[in-house]
Motif scaffolding. Structure first.
Motif, PDB file in Angstrom:
ATOM      1  N   LEU A   9      30.728  44.317  36.194  1.00  0.00           N
ATOM      2  CA  LEU A   9      31.711  43.877  35.207  1.00  0.00           C
ATOM      3  C   LEU A   9      32.906  44.815  35.139  1.00  0.00           C
ATOM      4  O   LEU A   9      32.764  46.032  35.280  1.00  0.00           O
ATOM      5  CB  LEU A   9      31.053  43.823  33.817  1.00  0.00           C
ATOM      6  N   ASP A  10      34.084  44.206  34.915  1.00  0.00           N
ATOM      7  CA  ASP A  10      35.293  44.981  34.614  1.00  0.00           C
ATOM      8  C   ASP A  10      35.808  45.741  35.835  1.00  0.00           C
ATOM      9  O   ASP A  10      36.087  46.941  35.761  1.00  0.00           O
ATOM     10  CB  ASP A  10      34.990  45.945  33.440  1.00  0.00           C
TER      11      ASP A  10
ATOM     12  N   ASN B 236      34.863  40.060  37.137  1.00  0.00           N
ATOM     13  CA  ASN B 236      33.417  40.306  37.145  1.00  0.00           C
ATOM     14  C   ASN B 236      32.845  39.707  38.430  1.00  0.00           C
ATOM     15  O   ASN B 236      33.420  38.770  38.990  1.00  0.00           O
ATOM     16  CB  ASN B 236      32.750  39.634  35.944  1.00  0.00           C
TER      17      ASN B 236
ATOM     18  N   THR C 153      37.499  35.910  36.572  1.00  0.00           N
ATOM     19  CA  THR C 153      38.345  36.795  35.770  1.00  0.00           C
ATOM     20  C   THR C 153      37.602  37.193  34.503  1.00  0.00           C
ATOM     21  O   THR C 153      36.930  36.367  33.874  1.00  0.00           O
ATOM     22  CB  THR C 153      39.663  36.063  35.408  1.00  0.00           C
ATOM     23  N   HIS C 154      37.729  38.453  34.143  1.00  0.00           N
ATOM     24  CA  HIS C 154      37.103  38.974  32.916  1.00  0.00           C
ATOM     25  C   HIS C 154      37.593  38.131  31.733  1.00  0.00           C
ATOM     26  O   HIS C 154      38.787  37.930  31.562  1.00  0.00           O
ATOM     27  CB  HIS C 154      37.550  40.426  32.745  1.00  0.00           C
ATOM     28  N   GLU C 155      36.654  37.654  30.927  1.00  0.00           N
ATOM     29  CA  GLU C 155      37.057  36.717  29.883  1.00  0.00           C
ATOM     30  C   GLU C 155      36.902  37.267  28.470  1.00  0.00           C
ATOM     31  O   GLU C 155      37.027  36.536  27.495  1.00  0.00           O
ATOM     32  CB  GLU C 155      36.307  35.384  30.023  1.00  0.00           C
TER      33      GLU C 155
ATOM     34  N   ALA D  34      41.632  42.650  30.296  1.00  0.00           N
ATOM     35  CA  ALA D  34      40.955  41.465  30.853  1.00  0.00           C
ATOM     36  C   ALA D  34      41.780  40.754  31.940  1.00  0.00           C
ATOM     37  O   ALA D  34      41.218  40.384  32.976  1.00  0.00           O
ATOM     38  CB  ALA D  34      40.545  40.505  29.744  1.00  0.00           C
TER      39      ALA D  34
ATOM     40  N   ARG E  33      41.264  42.435  35.365  1.00  0.00           N
ATOM     41  CA  ARG E  33      39.897  42.799  35.751  1.00  0.00           C
ATOM     42  C   ARG E  33      39.105  41.544  36.116  1.00  0.00           C
ATOM     43  O   ARG E  33      39.376  40.460  35.608  1.00  0.00           O
ATOM     44  CB  ARG E  33      39.201  43.516  34.587  1.00  0.00           C
TER      45      ARG E  33
ATOM     46  N   LEU F 167      29.530  41.361  24.984  1.00  0.00           N
ATOM     47  CA  LEU F 167      29.226  41.682  26.385  1.00  0.00           C
ATOM     48  C   LEU F 167      27.721  41.659  26.632  1.00  0.00           C
ATOM     49  O   LEU F 167      27.253  41.114  27.635  1.00  0.00           O
ATOM     50  CB  LEU F 167      29.741  43.081  26.722  1.00  0.00           C
TER      51      LEU F 167
ATOM     52  N   HIS G 191      28.875  48.148  34.214  1.00  0.00           N
ATOM     53  CA  HIS G 191      30.066  47.779  33.437  1.00  0.00           C
ATOM     54  C   HIS G 191      31.107  48.896  33.442  1.00  0.00           C
ATOM     55  O   HIS G 191      30.842  50.001  32.973  1.00  0.00           O
ATOM     56  CB  HIS G 191      29.655  47.463  31.978  1.00  0.00           C
ATOM     57  N   SER G 192      32.274  48.564  33.985  1.00  0.00           N
ATOM     58  CA  SER G 192      33.434  49.465  33.894  1.00  0.00           C
ATOM     59  C   SER G 192      33.172  50.810  34.597  1.00  0.00           C
ATOM     60  O   SER G 192      33.459  51.876  34.039  1.00  0.00           O
ATOM     61  CB  SER G 192      33.800  49.683  32.415  1.00  0.00           C
TER      62      SER G 192
END
Ligand code: SAM
Length: 211
Positions: A151-152, A205, A191-193, A200, A203, A45, A122-123
């Motif tokens: 992110l996320d 980004n 899409t979160h990869e 993922a 979620r 990340l 993030h998150s």
């Protein structure tokens, strides 16, 4: 409705023996359930963040909702100046000890007390009380930096499947805030990869350039 601020404040009220990456990841809540992430995923990340933001050497990178500093610890190896904020004072106290090179403040995402070359978050957006709060947070990001990488983010389009998967992993329903991708329509959304991250598929980004 969950009082996430209290949850995170309590999470940080523990003594720890060391500030290795696994400990920071656990303090930041990625040690259980569907949200489980390991050290190598955190390092991936960090590399992805620096690559995506295209940070110049010495750039000031602010993490909003940095918790105990797991991600900032992984960003230490890059040539960037690190800043962090979080509303949980207990977690910021850990972060100050874990990542002494970074500068920290206890603050809400809607009241960013720094200026920076870029923001990463993030998150964190799933813990906001509603979309109006999220809009105020984005306005604060825009005042603080020219670009933000978020992110996320829970994807509203996959909410039913996400809630089913979370319930199967032992989480209570309805604890997270979901966002339509159109909420970040002014930016680039994907899409979160992250490989082997169970959340993922649910979620995404977003990269927002404010200028
Ligand atoms: C899942 S943890 C992520 C921590 C860190 N970003 C990481 O990746 O390791 C979520 C963090 O967001 C923080 N947070 C949630 N809502 C916030 C808000 N409105 N303002 C500031 N921090 C917030 C929590 O205190 C917690 O530290």
């Amino acid at each position: 409705m969950v009082n996430w601020r209290d949850v995170w404040e309590r999470k940080g009220r523990v003594e720890v023996d060391s500030y290795d990456l696994e400990t920071l990841i656990a303090l930041d809540g990625f040690d259980v359930g569907l949200g489980k992430l390991g050290g190598s995923q955190f390092r991936q990340l960090a590399a992805m963040i620096v690559r995506t933001l295209g940070l110049a050497p010495g750039a000031r990178l602010l993490e909003v909702g940095c918790g105990a500093g797991a991600l900032l610890a992984c960003l230490l190896g890059f040539d960037v100046e690190l800043l962090g904020l979080d509303y949980a004072e207990s977690l910021i106290e850990h972060a100050r000890r874990a990542v002494p090179k970074a500068v920290f403040e206890v603050a809400e995402a809607t009241a960013v007390p720094f200026t920076a070359d870029a923001i990463v978050c993030h998150s964190v957006f799933q813990y906001f009380p509603d979309l109006s709060y999220a809009r105020r947070a984005l306005a604060a990001f825009q005042r603080a930096a020219p670009v933000a990488l978020i992110l996320d983010v829970p994807d509203l389009a996959t909410r039913d499947a996400a809630e089913e998967a979370r319930a199967a992993a032992g989480s209570k329903p309805g604890e997270h805030l979901y966002y339509p991708r159109s909420f970040f329509a002014t930016g680039e959304v994907w899409t979160h990869e992250l490989q082997s991250y169970a959340q993922a598929p649910f979620r995404f980004n977003a990269l927002l350039r404010f200028e």
